[in-house]
Design an enzyme around this catalytic site. Structure first.
Site, PDB file in Angstrom:
ATOM      1  CG  ASP A 123      42.991  44.069  39.529  1.00 27.63           C
ATOM      2  OD1 ASP A 123      43.882  43.495  40.050  1.00 27.63           O
ATOM      3  OD2 ASP A 123      42.912  44.376  38.133  1.00 27.63           O
ATOM      4  NE  ARG A 125      44.203  41.166  38.547  1.00 26.66           N
ATOM      5  CZ  ARG A 125      43.738  41.029  37.024  1.00 26.66           C
ATOM      6  NH1 ARG A 125      43.972  39.911  36.487  1.00 26.66           N
ATOM      7  NH2 ARG A 125      43.119  42.267  36.646  1.00 26.66           N
TER       8      ARG A 125
END
Length: 170
Positions: A123, A125
């Site tokens: 991830d 983000r």
């Protein structure tokens, strides 16, 4: 840095929103606002990442579009709220990573593990732009619609008060 570039009305099947376009020096983000949320507390809020498969192609292999639909519906029922759409395709790794992870996902891996198997971060983000947008709009506290504790942690680290968490159950 966050700069408001433009805004205008947006009619959706879930009601009327105000669309506000932001730029953080690298990418654009959108805020969809329903009702008067300026200087308000306990605003229902969804931080959502873009998804080409789900949003444009109606893929049944992800739940991104369903999460967006549920969020818009809940906010419209509430009478006010905000959805922040971040340009973070493929959990922030990009569409290239998403395409390269498909074969691992078909082998039964969870999406995050499939990204890692394809050579990307599970991830990648960053939700700090969402915090900057919330501050720019003047929201005092939020009730977040999420299943992701990283969103909650990042917003809190950037001074956003979170008064509630509602998981989106599909």
């Amino acid at each position: 840095m966050i700069v408001k570039l433009a805004s205008g009305p947006l009619k959706t099947k879930y009601g009327d929103f105000q669309e506000v376009l932001y730029y953080d020096g690298q990418t654009e983000s959108l805020a969809l606002i329903s009702g008067d949320i300026n200087n308000q507390e306990d605003i229902m809020c969804r931080i959502h990442s873009a998804c080409v498969f789900g949003h444009y192609f109606n893929s049944i292999e992800c739940d991104c579009q369903e999460q967006m639909n549920i969020s818009q519906e809940l906010i419209q029922r509430e009478g006010k709220g905000i959805i922040i759409l971040l340009n973070q395709e493929g959990k922030g790794n990009g569409h290239f990573a998403l395409l390269n992870s498909v074969k691992y996902k078909k082998e039964g891996m969870k999406q995050a593990d499939a990204y890692e198997a394809a050579g990307f971060r599970k991830d990648n983000r960053d939700f700090s732009a969402a915090a900057k947008i919330l501050k720019d709009i003047g929201v005092r506290s939020i009730r977040i619609l999420t299943n992701n504790p990283d969103k909650v942690d990042t917003l809190a680290q950037h001074g956003i008060e979170i008064t509630g968490i509602k998981e989106i159950i599909l």
